[in-house]
Design a protein around this motif. Structure first.
Motif, PDB file in Angstrom:
ATOM      1  N   ASP A  31       0.959  -1.384  -0.410  1.00 57.90           N
ATOM      2  CA  ASP A  31      -0.020  -0.130   0.341  1.00 57.90           C
ATOM      3  C   ASP A  31       0.266   0.912  -0.019  1.00 57.90           C
ATOM      4  OD1 ASP A  31      -2.069  -2.196   0.269  1.00 57.90           O
ATOM      5  OD2 ASP A  31      -2.638  -1.748   2.237  1.00 57.90           O
ATOM      6  N   LYS A  32       2.064   0.853  -0.413  1.00 56.22           N
ATOM      7  CA  LYS A  32       3.081   2.291  -0.180  1.00 56.22           C
ATOM      8  C   LYS A  32       3.202   2.316  -2.116  1.00 56.22           C
ATOM      9  CE  LYS A  32       5.397   1.706   3.801  1.00 56.22           C
ATOM     10  NZ  LYS A  32       6.689   1.533   4.417  1.00 56.22           N
ATOM     11  N   PRO A  33       3.202   3.747  -2.411  1.00 54.78           N
ATOM     12  CA  PRO A  33       3.736   4.263  -3.846  1.00 54.78           C
ATOM     13  C   PRO A  33       5.084   4.102  -3.922  1.00 54.78           C
ATOM     14  CG  PRO A  33       3.459   6.266  -2.333  1.00 54.78           C
ATOM     15  CD  PRO A  33       2.709   4.876  -1.266  1.00 54.78           C
ATOM     16  N   VAL A  34       5.214   3.067  -4.699  1.00 52.43           N
ATOM     17  CA  VAL A  34       6.988   3.188  -4.668  1.00 52.43           C
ATOM     18  C   VAL A  34       7.050   2.628  -5.940  1.00 52.43           C
ATOM     19  CG1 VAL A  34       7.734   2.776  -2.704  1.00 52.43           C
ATOM     20  CG2 VAL A  34       6.996   0.683  -3.346  1.00 52.43           C
ATOM     21  N   ASN A  35       7.893   3.228  -7.344  1.00 49.64           N
ATOM     22  CA  ASN A  35       7.955   2.120  -8.207  1.00 49.64           C
ATOM     23  C   ASN A  35       9.799   0.760  -8.624  1.00 49.64           C
ATOM     24  OD1 ASN A  35      10.995   2.809  -8.710  1.00 49.64           O
ATOM     25  ND2 ASN A  35      10.195   4.626  -9.426  1.00 49.64           N
ATOM     26  N   ALA A  36       9.372   0.217  -9.047  1.00 47.93           N
ATOM     27  CA  ALA A  36       9.933  -1.092  -9.472  1.00 47.93           C
ATOM     28  C   ALA A  36      11.408  -0.954  -9.803  1.00 47.93           C
ATOM     29  CB  ALA A  36       9.756  -1.800 -10.725  1.00 47.93           C
ATOM     30  N   LYS A  37      11.846   0.365 -10.416  1.00 44.84           N
ATOM     31  CA  LYS A  37      13.531   1.225  -9.526  1.00 44.84           C
ATOM     32  C   LYS A  37      13.633   1.238  -8.598  1.00 44.84           C
ATOM     33  CE  LYS A  37      13.992   2.954 -14.891  1.00 44.84           C
ATOM     34  NZ  LYS A  37      14.368   4.022 -14.891  1.00 44.84           N
ATOM     35  N   TYR A  47      14.301  -8.164 -10.720  1.00 43.38           N
ATOM     36  CA  TYR A  47      12.712  -8.388 -11.267  1.00 43.38           C
ATOM     37  C   TYR A  47      11.821  -7.847  -9.967  1.00 43.38           C
ATOM     38  CZ  TYR A  47      14.972 -10.906 -14.818  1.00 43.38           C
ATOM     39  OH  TYR A  47      16.081 -10.740 -15.774  1.00 43.38           O
ATOM     40  N   VAL A  48      10.672  -7.536 -10.236  1.00 42.19           N
ATOM     41  CA  VAL A  48       9.861  -7.262  -9.279  1.00 42.19           C
ATOM     42  C   VAL A  48       8.276  -7.354  -9.826  1.00 42.19           C
ATOM     43  CG1 VAL A  48       7.970  -5.843  -7.973  1.00 42.19           C
ATOM     44  CG2 VAL A  48      10.880  -5.042  -8.095  1.00 42.19           C
ATOM     45  N   LEU A  49       7.161  -8.840  -8.584  1.00 40.89           N
ATOM     46  CA  LEU A  49       6.730  -9.326  -8.839  1.00 40.89           C
ATOM     47  C   LEU A  49       5.338  -7.949  -8.182  1.00 40.89           C
ATOM     48  CD1 LEU A  49       4.304 -10.859 -10.007  1.00 40.89           C
ATOM     49  CD2 LEU A  49       4.800 -12.167  -7.415  1.00 40.89           C
ATOM     50  N   GLU A  50       4.647  -7.760  -9.090  1.00 43.02           N
ATOM     51  CA  GLU A  50       3.682  -7.207  -8.415  1.00 43.02           C
ATOM     52  C   GLU A  50       2.228  -7.339  -9.096  1.00 43.02           C
ATOM     53  OE1 GLU A  50       3.821  -2.666  -8.796  1.00 43.02           O
ATOM     54  OE2 GLU A  50       2.492  -2.994 -10.745  1.00 43.02           O
ATOM     55  N   GLY A  51       0.858  -6.837  -8.075  1.00 40.14           N
ATOM     56  CA  GLY A  51       0.002  -7.862  -8.485  1.00 40.14           C
ATOM     57  C   GLY A  51      -1.271  -7.310  -7.046  1.00 40.14           C
ATOM     58  N   SER A  52      -2.627  -7.928  -7.186  1.00 44.27           N
ATOM     59  CA  SER A  52      -3.683  -7.189  -6.688  1.00 44.27           C
ATOM     60  C   SER A  52      -4.669  -8.170  -6.125  1.00 44.27           C
ATOM     61  CB  SER A  52      -4.332  -5.691  -6.660  1.00 44.27           C
ATOM     62  OG  SER A  52      -4.754  -6.088  -8.167  1.00 44.27           O
ATOM     63  N   ILE A  67       7.819  -7.250 -13.522  1.00 45.32           N
ATOM     64  CA  ILE A  67       8.652  -5.380 -14.160  1.00 45.32           C
ATOM     65  C   ILE A  67      10.311  -6.338 -13.625  1.00 45.32           C
ATOM     66  CG2 ILE A  67       8.878  -3.464 -13.834  1.00 45.32           C
ATOM     67  CD1 ILE A  67       6.078  -3.568 -11.980  1.00 45.32           C
ATOM     68  N   ASP A  68      11.000  -5.910 -15.083  1.00 42.07           N
ATOM     69  CA  ASP A  68      12.617  -5.209 -14.637  1.00 42.07           C
ATOM     70  C   ASP A  68      12.450  -4.283 -13.855  1.00 42.07           C
ATOM     71  OD1 ASP A  68      15.309  -5.111 -15.242  1.00 42.07           O
ATOM     72  OD2 ASP A  68      15.081  -6.182 -17.495  1.00 42.07           O
ATOM     73  N   ALA A  69      13.961  -4.861 -12.895  1.00 47.56           N
ATOM     74  CA  ALA A  69      14.094  -3.993 -12.107  1.00 47.56           C
ATOM     75  C   ALA A  69      15.222  -2.409 -12.186  1.00 47.56           C
ATOM     76  CB  ALA A  69      13.857  -3.955 -10.548  1.00 47.56           C
ATOM     77  N   GLU A  70      15.523  -3.156 -13.217  1.00 47.61           N
ATOM     78  CA  GLU A  70      16.988  -2.277 -14.176  1.00 47.61           C
ATOM     79  C   GLU A  70      15.820  -0.717 -14.609  1.00 47.61           C
ATOM     80  OE1 GLU A  70      20.024  -4.216 -15.428  1.00 47.61           O
ATOM     81  OE2 GLU A  70      20.397  -5.516 -13.158  1.00 47.61           O
ATOM     82  N   THR A  71      15.102  -1.344 -15.810  1.00 44.16           N
ATOM     83  CA  THR A  71      13.948  -0.412 -16.505  1.00 44.16           C
ATOM     84  C   THR A  71      13.107  -0.209 -16.569  1.00 44.16           C
ATOM     85  OG1 THR A  71      14.176  -2.910 -17.720  1.00 44.16           O
ATOM     86  CG2 THR A  71      15.861  -1.799 -18.515  1.00 44.16           C
TER      87      THR A  71
END
Length: 379
Positions: A31-37, A47-52, A67-71
């Motif tokens: 529940d926090k506004p953070v991005n994959a990078k 890599y980051v796996l996100e979902g709901s 999501i590719d955490a580098e790009t």
């Protein structure tokens, strides 16, 4: 959602050579506004796996994306919708599908990364990516070559030994080897080395199970597959092979449920043709020819390069009296399998593996009888 995250973390951690952040660390981003990078930098992950999870009165919807955490590029995304029903079974099915799909996506992404000086793990990942393509002579040869390069760099690698053994045995099982005896002998030696070096390595047990299955030793293969499944409950391949071995040892009724479970876990599996084929086999052995044809045709559509599917279709069509279609499928099976294949019923009966006596009798009454009607001579 917390239960899905916890179970999925456990299942993803079983992917070979993976590093998965613990659920406790993952929950700090909830529940926090953070991005994959940002997550990639803070946790040191690639890599980051996100979902709901959304739940209504009658349905559960799960959205997941890799999501590719580098790009920050999206590599994979899927939505799962199910009726609520049994929530525990529903959660297990969704987690199993995500884990299977992610394993394929991660291997493909890692194998595609440019590497100036590849190490053994790089070649293993590339080999797995090649193996994950639909079975063909070229794809399997590519996978074998990459696993050989991994083994050359690290001769003691149980992962390289097991993957190479699995692919060699698989090539024989697919009817795509011109050196079957040599492939199986090599696979046997590699499995032995892997189990000596790492007796509890799950993949080594999986490779041994596949080798034993291809050698016609399904009774011995069953505990090897069960050992692997105990460590990887989402393995569609092992579950499918286990069901096949149960059939060959006399538990015919267990074949179709096992394949249905494999399909639920991996509906886009690169080897889905094999699952369709096994269901077709089970139906034909029960003389449910119309149903067998439906599944065998699905197998042919999924991978036309597989000779066994054409042979079984030839038998099924012949038993239905569709002689022209039967002859065409037999001709294609012979073309794909090579010169001298499907030469006579007597030779096939003498050299093939047909399971315990009651199962062999079913093969003779359906598959071999159908092939004879399709044009395979008795002698």
């Amino acid at each position: 959602m917390d239960g899905v995250t916890e179970d999925l973390t456990t299942d993803l951690s079983r992917i070979a050579d993976s590093f998965v952040i613990s659920r406790n660390s993952a929950f700090t981003y909830k529940d926090k506004p953070v991005n994959a990078k940002q997550i990639g930098r803070e946790l040191g992950v690639r890599y980051v796996l996100e979902g709901s999870v959304q739940r209504s009165a009658k349905q559960v919807r799960v959205n997941a994306q890799l999501i590719d955490a580098e790009t920050a590029a999206h590599l994979w995304a899927e939505r799962f919708e199910r009726d609520i029903g049994d929530l525990s079974a529903l959660q297990n099915e969704i987690i199993g599908r995500i884990a299977n799909a992610l394993s394929l996506a991660l291997v493909g992404a890692e194998a595609a990364r440019p590497t100036a000086n590849p190490d053994a793990l790089d070649y293993i990942l590339r080999g797995r990516a090649a193996f994950n393509k639909p079975a063909s002579r070229d794809n399997l040869a590519e996978a074998i070559g990459l696993f050989e390069r991994a083994l050359a760099l690290d001769p003691r690698s149980a992962e390289a030994q097991s993957n190479l053994a699995l692919t060699l045995a698989g090539r024989v099982a697919e009817g795509m080897s011109d050196t079957a005896a040599a492939d199986l002998a090599r696979a046997e030696g590699l499995v032995g080395q892997a189990l000596v070096a790492a007796p509890s390595n799950p993949l080594a047990h999986f490779a041994k199970g596949q080798l034993l299955r291809v050698q016609g030793r399904c009774e011995d293969a069953i505990p090897e597959f069960e050992t692997y499944i105990a460590s990887n409950r989402n393995s569609a391949g092992a579950i499918g092979f286990l069901g096949h071995c149960k059939l060959m040892t006399g538990s015919i009724e267990e074949m179709i449920p096992a394949q249905e479970q494999a399909m639920r876990l991996s509906p886009r599996d690169p080897y889905i043709a094999n699952i369709y084929w096994r269901i077709g086999v089970a139906y034909l052995l029960q003389s449910r020819t119309d149903e067998a044809i439906v599944w065998l045709e699905k197998g042919r559509s999924a991978n036309p390069a597989r000779p066994w599917v054409h042979a079984w279709l030839a038998a099924a069509y012949a038993l239905k009296g569709e002689t022209e279609r039967a002859a065409a499928e037999l001709a294609e099976a012979r073309r794909l399998r090579g010169e001298g294949s499907y030469a006579s019923i007597a030779r096939m009966a003498a050299t093939g593996y047909w399971g315990v006596p009651k199962v062999r009798a079913l093969f003779e009454a359906t598959y071999l009888a159908g092939l004879h009607k399709a044009g395979v001579p008795e002698e």
